[in-house]
Design a protein around this motif. Sequence first.
Motif, PDB file in Angstrom:
ATOM      1  N   LEU A  13      15.687  63.595  23.289  1.00 25.75           N
ATOM      2  CA  LEU A  13      15.103  63.215  22.004  1.00 25.75           C
ATOM      3  C   LEU A  13      14.991  61.690  21.889  1.00 25.75           C
ATOM      4  N   PRO A  14      14.185  61.181  20.949  1.00 25.17           N
ATOM      5  CA  PRO A  14      14.061  59.728  20.752  1.00 25.17           C
ATOM      6  C   PRO A  14      15.415  59.075  20.490  1.00 25.17           C
ATOM      7  N   GLN A  15      15.490  57.759  20.699  1.00 23.46           N
ATOM      8  CA  GLN A  15      16.765  57.048  20.638  1.00 23.46           C
ATOM      9  C   GLN A  15      17.176  56.612  19.234  1.00 23.46           C
ATOM     10  N   GLN A  16      16.517  57.139  18.227  1.00 22.17           N
ATOM     11  CA  GLN A  16      16.890  56.847  16.837  1.00 22.17           C
ATOM     12  C   GLN A  16      16.878  58.147  16.045  1.00 22.17           C
ATOM     13  N   PRO A  17      17.732  58.277  15.019  1.00 19.81           N
ATOM     14  CA  PRO A  17      18.776  57.346  14.588  1.00 19.81           C
ATOM     15  C   PRO A  17      19.992  57.346  15.520  1.00 19.81           C
ATOM     16  N   ALA A  18      20.730  56.213  15.483  1.00 17.60           N
ATOM     17  CA  ALA A  18      21.903  56.051  16.346  1.00 17.60           C
ATOM     18  C   ALA A  18      23.096  55.598  15.508  1.00 17.60           C
ATOM     19  N   ILE A  19      24.287  56.063  15.869  1.00 20.59           N
ATOM     20  CA  ILE A  19      25.507  55.640  15.172  1.00 20.59           C
ATOM     21  C   ILE A  19      26.601  55.345  16.196  1.00 20.59           C
ATOM     22  N   GLY A  20      27.510  54.457  15.801  1.00 16.98           N
ATOM     23  CA  GLY A  20      28.730  54.224  16.565  1.00 16.98           C
ATOM     24  C   GLY A  20      29.876  54.956  15.895  1.00 16.98           C
ATOM     25  N   VAL A  21      30.826  55.442  16.677  1.00 16.20           N
ATOM     26  CA  VAL A  21      31.910  56.255  16.130  1.00 16.20           C
ATOM     27  C   VAL A  21      33.256  55.735  16.642  1.00 16.20           C
ATOM     28  N   ASP A  22      34.150  55.456  15.702  1.00 13.24           N
ATOM     29  CA  ASP A  22      35.503  55.003  16.034  1.00 13.24           C
ATOM     30  C   ASP A  22      36.480  56.150  15.811  1.00 13.24           C
ATOM     31  N   TRP A  23      37.345  56.400  16.809  1.00 13.23           N
ATOM     32  CA  TRP A  23      38.418  57.367  16.612  1.00 13.23           C
ATOM     33  C   TRP A  23      39.394  56.756  15.616  1.00 13.23           C
ATOM     34  N   ASN A  24      39.429  57.295  14.404  1.00 14.74           N
ATOM     35  CA  ASN A  24      40.205  56.650  13.351  1.00 14.74           C
ATOM     36  C   ASN A  24      41.685  57.032  13.410  1.00 14.74           C
ATOM     37  N   MET A  25      41.969  58.317  13.287  1.00 17.93           N
ATOM     38  CA  MET A  25      43.337  58.837  13.348  1.00 17.93           C
ATOM     39  C   MET A  25      44.261  58.141  12.346  1.00 17.93           C
ATOM     40  N   HIS A  26      43.739  57.855  11.170  1.00 25.79           N
ATOM     41  CA  HIS A  26      44.539  57.197  10.141  1.00 25.79           C
ATOM     42  C   HIS A  26      44.182  57.799   8.791  1.00 25.79           C
ATOM     43  N   ASN A  27      45.208  57.998   7.961  1.00 22.89           N
ATOM     44  CA  ASN A  27      45.001  58.491   6.600  1.00 22.89           C
ATOM     45  C   ASN A  27      44.231  59.811   6.596  1.00 22.89           C
ATOM     46  N   ASP A  28      44.588  60.692   7.544  1.00 24.20           N
ATOM     47  CA  ASP A  28      43.967  62.018   7.680  1.00 24.20           C
ATOM     48  C   ASP A  28      42.490  61.950   8.039  1.00 24.20           C
ATOM     49  N   GLU A  29      42.013  60.786   8.494  1.00 22.13           N
ATOM     50  CA  GLU A  29      40.636  60.661   8.961  1.00 22.13           C
ATOM     51  C   GLU A  29      40.604  60.818  10.472  1.00 22.13           C
ATOM     52  N   LEU A  30      39.534  61.398  10.968  1.00 22.97           N
ATOM     53  CA  LEU A  30      39.389  61.570  12.404  1.00 22.97           C
ATOM     54  C   LEU A  30      38.370  60.592  12.976  1.00 22.97           C
ATOM     55  N   PHE A  31      37.229  60.424  12.267  1.00 19.46           N
ATOM     56  CA  PHE A  31      36.186  59.502  12.711  1.00 19.46           C
ATOM     57  C   PHE A  31      35.778  58.589  11.571  1.00 19.46           C
ATOM     58  N   ARG A  32      35.382  57.369  11.935  1.00 21.24           N
ATOM     59  CA  ARG A  32      34.695  56.470  11.010  1.00 21.24           C
ATOM     60  C   ARG A  32      33.459  55.973  11.747  1.00 21.24           C
ATOM     61  N   THR A  33      32.273  56.144  11.137  1.00 24.05           N
ATOM     62  CA  THR A  33      31.035  55.796  11.816  1.00 24.05           C
ATOM     63  C   THR A  33      30.554  54.416  11.394  1.00 24.05           C
ATOM     64  N   SER A  34      29.535  53.931  12.100  1.00 22.54           N
ATOM     65  CA  SER A  34      28.989  52.603  11.818  1.00 22.54           C
ATOM     66  C   SER A  34      28.215  52.558  10.508  1.00 22.54           C
ATOM     67  N   VAL A  35      27.932  53.711   9.899  1.00 21.04           N
ATOM     68  CA  VAL A  35      27.303  53.745   8.571  1.00 21.04           C
ATOM     69  C   VAL A  35      28.341  54.064   7.497  1.00 21.04           C
ATOM     70  N   ASN A  36      29.619  53.874   7.877  1.00 13.29           N
ATOM     71  CA  ASN A  36      30.778  54.058   6.977  1.00 13.29           C
ATOM     72  C   ASN A  36      30.962  55.510   6.528  1.00 13.29           C
TER      73      ASN A  36
END
Length: 337
Positions: free
Chosen positions: A105-128
């Motif tokens: 598929l085309p290269q947009q939309p794109a996001i970055g993903v951080d393994w959060n593992m804090h405050n019961d969060e698993l991921f935090r993305t570049s679009v918050n």
Amino acid sequence: MTIDEKLAYKNNEHSNNRQNRSWYRKGSLNFLRNRASFKTVSLPSNGQIEIKSAHHIKIQGFGIVQVVENIKNLKGSKIVISKVKRKNNDQFELQLVFTQEIKRLPQQPAIGVDWNMHNDELFRTSVNQVIKPNVIVFNQADRLEDAINQLKSLRDKTTWLNGNSKRISTMNNQIRFLNIKRNNILDEEYKQLAHQLLDNNNVVVLENLDSKDMWSVKRTNKAANRKLAKVKLYALQSFITSLANKTGKTLVKVDAYKTSQVEYGTEFEQKHKLDEKIELSNGEIVRGWKSLTGDNSIVIRDLNAAKNILAWGVNPEKHIKLKDYPNLKPSSLVSVN
């Protein structure tokens, strides 16, 4: 087989039919599997499966098989597996597995993903975007794990019983059943988490955590996030990779080097403690710090890391690791699926 070959086989002239079975058994499912009873025989193609006509297909071990359905349209298709299945009405069904290239598929939309593992969060993305696991699922998995541990404890205490006793066998079967059930509900949750990342994005850039990194993340967060400490990060990463391949999405795995230390979009770099927090204008307390640029802006730790991950995944030549280690090549920093 010729008439002479059939007679020789039936009379065991070549010591290959000591039970004097009828010649037609040589091509049966049981004969192909050392007389074991199988309802389904799976055969890899090995380049030998060939569609001869609209109703004839050549399969290794069976020769040319006539089928009811018209398969002319399948001629030229790449078949990877064929399955001969015996149905309950003594009829046979031929199942064919094809390989098909999925268009990227085309290269947009794109996001970055951080393994959060804090405050019961698993991921935090570049679009918050914050992605959390389903607490109900993990509570259910906890209850199943408690039941498994109780059975194991009871089994270990019954030292007077023989290992082959019926009671021990029953407990082992119960433990096996509960383990499978627990794994199934967790796997289903991993699939849902993978869909949350990929359904609305064609490109996902993710930290590439190896076994050492995964162990470090789980050990660091075990006390504060008991539920998240039980997440099998390797299994979750595998589900994300599998879904990306099936749907034609692009998954880029980036070296996790200094994702939280470099201030996104700048050359500033500083190590911050995990528990370093700051208050936002709305009164919310988050992990972060005041920007080193001096403009009084606030850097949110996990959002900053996700933005760096996206930037370095799309442009690996700008990765901070190249600055620290000039001899490294961009190709060593990312892997693409």
